[in-house]
Design a protein around this motif. Sequence first.
Motif, mmCIF file in Angstrom:
data_model
loop_
_atom_site.group_PDB
_atom_site.id
_atom_site.type_symbol
_atom_site.label_atom_id
_atom_site.label_comp_id
_atom_site.label_asym_id
_atom_site.label_seq_id
_atom_site.Cartn_x
_atom_site.Cartn_y
_atom_site.Cartn_z
ATOM 1 N N ALA A 172 0.828 -1.203 0.000
ATOM 2 C CA ALA A 172 0.000 0.000 0.000
ATOM 3 C C ALA A 172 0.866 1.257 0.000
ATOM 4 O O ALA A 172 0.591 2.224 -0.723
ATOM 5 C CB ALA A 172 -0.927 -0.002 1.210
ATOM 6 N N ALA A 173 1.935 1.251 0.812
ATOM 7 C CA ALA A 173 2.835 2.393 0.856
ATOM 8 C C ALA A 173 3.508 2.619 -0.488
ATOM 9 O O ALA A 173 3.684 3.761 -0.929
ATOM 10 C CB ALA A 173 3.883 2.186 1.952
ATOM 11 N N GLN A 174 3.879 1.523 -1.158
ATOM 12 C CA GLN A 174 4.523 1.636 -2.466
ATOM 13 C C GLN A 174 3.575 2.240 -3.499
ATOM 14 O O GLN A 174 3.965 3.084 -4.301
ATOM 15 C CB GLN A 174 4.990 0.252 -2.938
ATOM 16 N N VAL A 175 2.313 1.806 -3.461
ATOM 17 C CA VAL A 175 1.310 2.358 -4.387
ATOM 18 C C VAL A 175 1.124 3.848 -4.139
ATOM 19 O O VAL A 175 1.093 4.653 -5.080
ATOM 20 C CB VAL A 175 -0.038 1.610 -4.234
ATOM 21 N N ILE A 176 0.999 4.229 -2.865
ATOM 22 C CA ILE A 176 0.812 5.641 -2.522
ATOM 23 C C ILE A 176 2.020 6.452 -2.971
ATOM 24 O O ILE A 176 1.888 7.551 -3.535
ATOM 25 C CB ILE A 176 0.585 5.799 -1.011
ATOM 26 N N GLU A 177 3.206 5.923 -2.730
ATOM 27 C CA GLU A 177 4.424 6.627 -3.107
ATOM 28 C C GLU A 177 4.495 6.833 -4.616
ATOM 29 O O GLU A 177 4.882 7.901 -5.094
ATOM 30 C CB GLU A 177 5.640 5.843 -2.622
ATOM 31 N N ASN A 178 4.096 5.814 -5.372
ATOM 32 C CA ASN A 178 4.152 5.904 -6.831
ATOM 33 C C ASN A 178 3.088 6.848 -7.399
ATOM 34 O O ASN A 178 3.338 7.560 -8.376
ATOM 35 C CB ASN A 178 3.993 4.515 -7.455
ATOM 36 N N LEU A 179 1.901 6.851 -6.784
ATOM 37 C CA LEU A 179 0.817 7.697 -7.286
ATOM 38 C C LEU A 179 1.011 9.166 -6.925
ATOM 39 O O LEU A 179 0.528 10.048 -7.625
ATOM 40 C CB LEU A 179 -0.529 7.204 -6.737
ATOM 41 N N GLY A 180 1.689 9.410 -5.804
ATOM 42 C CA GLY A 180 1.946 10.781 -5.404
ATOM 43 C C GLY A 180 0.779 11.406 -4.662
ATOM 44 O O GLY A 180 -0.200 10.746 -4.311
ATOM 45 N N GLU A 181 0.886 12.711 -4.450
ATOM 46 C CA GLU A 181 -0.088 13.421 -3.632
ATOM 47 C C GLU A 181 -1.507 13.365 -4.208
ATOM 48 O O GLU A 181 -2.479 13.234 -3.473
ATOM 49 C CB GLU A 181 0.344 14.886 -3.461
ATOM 50 N N TRP A 182 -1.617 13.482 -5.526
ATOM 51 C CA TRP A 182 -2.955 13.444 -6.132
ATOM 52 C C TRP A 182 -3.551 12.044 -6.090
ATOM 53 O O TRP A 182 -4.766 11.878 -6.088
ATOM 54 C CB TRP A 182 -2.912 13.988 -7.551
ATOM 55 N N GLY A 183 -2.682 11.041 -6.019
ATOM 56 C CA GLY A 183 -3.167 9.678 -5.826
ATOM 57 C C GLY A 183 -3.805 9.495 -4.459
ATOM 58 O O GLY A 183 -4.791 8.770 -4.309
ATOM 59 N N VAL A 184 -3.253 10.177 -3.445
ATOM 60 C CA VAL A 184 -3.851 10.148 -2.105
ATOM 61 C C VAL A 184 -5.245 10.767 -2.152
ATOM 62 O O VAL A 184 -6.195 10.260 -1.547
ATOM 63 C CB VAL A 184 -2.961 10.896 -1.092
ATOM 64 N N GLY A 185 -5.385 11.856 -2.905
ATOM 65 C CA GLY A 185 -6.694 12.470 -3.068
ATOM 66 C C GLY A 185 -7.683 11.540 -3.738
ATOM 67 O O GLY A 185 -8.856 11.471 -3.352
ATOM 68 N N ALA A 186 -7.201 10.788 -4.744
ATOM 69 C CA ALA A 186 -8.064 9.820 -5.426
ATOM 70 C C ALA A 186 -8.509 8.715 -4.477
ATOM 71 O O ALA A 186 -9.652 8.253 -4.519
ATOM 72 C CB ALA A 186 -7.336 9.222 -6.633
ATOM 73 N N PHE A 187 -7.603 8.289 -3.591
ATOM 74 C CA PHE A 187 -7.946 7.277 -2.597
ATOM 75 C C PHE A 187 -9.059 7.773 -1.674
ATOM 76 O O PHE A 187 -10.005 7.047 -1.376
ATOM 77 C CB PHE A 187 -6.716 6.923 -1.753
ATOM 78 N N THR A 188 -8.943 9.008 -1.191
ATOM 79 C CA THR A 188 -9.956 9.514 -0.258
ATOM 80 C C THR A 188 -11.290 9.735 -0.961
ATOM 81 O O THR A 188 -12.341 9.552 -0.349
ATOM 82 C CB THR A 188 -9.496 10.817 0.414
ATOM 83 N N LEU A 189 -11.249 10.119 -2.221
ATOM 84 C CA LEU A 189 -12.498 10.234 -2.978
ATOM 85 C C LEU A 189 -13.177 8.874 -3.074
ATOM 86 O O LEU A 189 -14.382 8.745 -2.827
ATOM 87 C CB LEU A 189 -12.210 10.794 -4.373
ATOM 88 N N ALA A 190 -12.381 7.849 -3.427
ATOM 89 C CA ALA A 190 -12.935 6.496 -3.551
ATOM 90 C C ALA A 190 -13.445 5.987 -2.211
ATOM 91 O O ALA A 190 -14.497 5.344 -2.127
ATOM 92 C CB ALA A 190 -11.873 5.545 -4.111
ATOM 93 N N GLU A 191 -12.718 6.304 -1.120
ATOM 94 C CA GLU A 191 -13.127 5.838 0.206
ATOM 95 C C GLU A 191 -14.446 6.459 0.638
ATOM 96 O O GLU A 191 -15.247 5.833 1.335
ATOM 97 C CB GLU A 191 -12.036 6.191 1.221
ATOM 98 N N THR A 192 -14.682 7.689 0.209
ATOM 99 C CA THR A 192 -15.932 8.353 0.548
ATOM 100 C C THR A 192 -17.118 7.710 -0.152
ATOM 101 O O THR A 192 -18.202 7.580 0.418
ATOM 102 C CB THR A 192 -15.859 9.850 0.171
ATOM 103 N N VAL A 193 -16.901 7.257 -1.385
ATOM 104 C CA VAL A 193 -17.978 6.655 -2.173
ATOM 105 C C VAL A 193 -18.112 5.169 -1.893
ATOM 106 O O VAL A 193 -19.211 4.622 -1.863
ATOM 107 C CB VAL A 193 -17.745 6.909 -3.681
ATOM 108 N N VAL A 194 -16.986 4.482 -1.686
ATOM 109 C CA VAL A 194 -16.981 3.035 -1.419
ATOM 110 C C VAL A 194 -16.336 2.821 -0.059
ATOM 111 O O VAL A 194 -15.116 2.679 0.040
ATOM 112 C CB VAL A 194 -16.196 2.271 -2.512
ATOM 113 N N PRO A 195 -17.120 2.822 1.029
ATOM 114 C CA PRO A 195 -16.586 2.821 2.391
ATOM 115 C C PRO A 195 -15.551 1.757 2.736
ATOM 116 O O PRO A 195 -14.689 2.043 3.565
ATOM 117 C CB PRO A 195 -17.855 2.643 3.249
ATOM 118 N N PRO A 196 -15.580 0.516 2.180
ATOM 119 C CA PRO A 196 -14.586 -0.461 2.621
ATOM 120 C C PRO A 196 -13.138 -0.077 2.349
ATOM 121 O O PRO A 196 -12.229 -0.691 2.890
ATOM 122 C CB PRO A 196 -14.959 -1.720 1.819
#
Length: 217
Positions: free
Chosen positions: A22-46
Motif C-alpha cells: 500500500a505504501a509503495q502504491v501511494i508513493e508511486n501515485l503521489g499526492e494526487w493519488g492520495v486524493g483519489a484514494f480519499t475520494l474512492a473511500e468516501t464513495v466506497v466505504p470499505p
Amino acid sequence: MWATAADGAGAAEGLGGLVGAAAQVIENLGEWGVGAFTLAETVVPPIPSEVILPLAGYLAKQGSLNLGLIFVTSTLGAYLGALLLYWLGAKLGLERSIRGLSKLPLVDREDFEKAAGWFTRHGRSSIFFGRLLPGVRSLISLPAGAAAMPLLTFSVFTLAGSALWNGALIGFGYLLGTQYHLIEGYSKYLNYAVYAALAVALAWLVVRRVKRAKADR
C-alpha cells in the motif's frame, strides 16, 4: 522548499507485506493519488482511510510526499466524494439511492440506514461530526442531499470535518515517521493487524448479509 516524490524515493521499501504494498502504491501515485484514494473511500466505504492517510503522512516525513499537498488533496478528494453522494441523494431521493448503492460489494443497507438515522437525529451538525465516525462518515451525504440541505452549509461542514479527520490521520503517520526503525522492525505485526481487521470486517459483512437475506424471506 516543498519535498517531491523523487527526494525520498524508496521510503516504502522498508515496509513489507500488505502495508508495504500500500505504501509503495501511494508513493508511486503521489499526492494526487492520495486524493483519489480519499475520494474512492468516501464513495466506497470499505477502502480504509485509517490505513491510507497515516501511510501518506509517514511517506511525507521520509520526503517522498509533500505534507501540505497531501492534506489538501485528501480533503479535496473527500469533499468531491461527499458531493457526489449529496447529488445522488438530491437527484434520486433517499430510498432509491440506498436501494441502488446497497447492491455494491461489501456495502450493506444497514450502513445507509444508520447514516440516515444519524442525520435525522442531529441535523446539520451530523455533517461535521459524522465525518469523524466510521460507518457514518462516508454515507452521511446521502440523507443531506435528499433533505435538500443548502449546498453552502453542506460544503462548509463537510470540508471542516474532513480536514479535521484527514489532518489527524496524516499527522499521526507523520509523527510515526520519526521512528522509521521501529516501523521497519514491526511492519510484519502491522500486516498481521491489517489482515486480521480485513478478515473480521469481511466476515461481519457476510454474516450481516446472510441474516438480512433470511429475514427478507
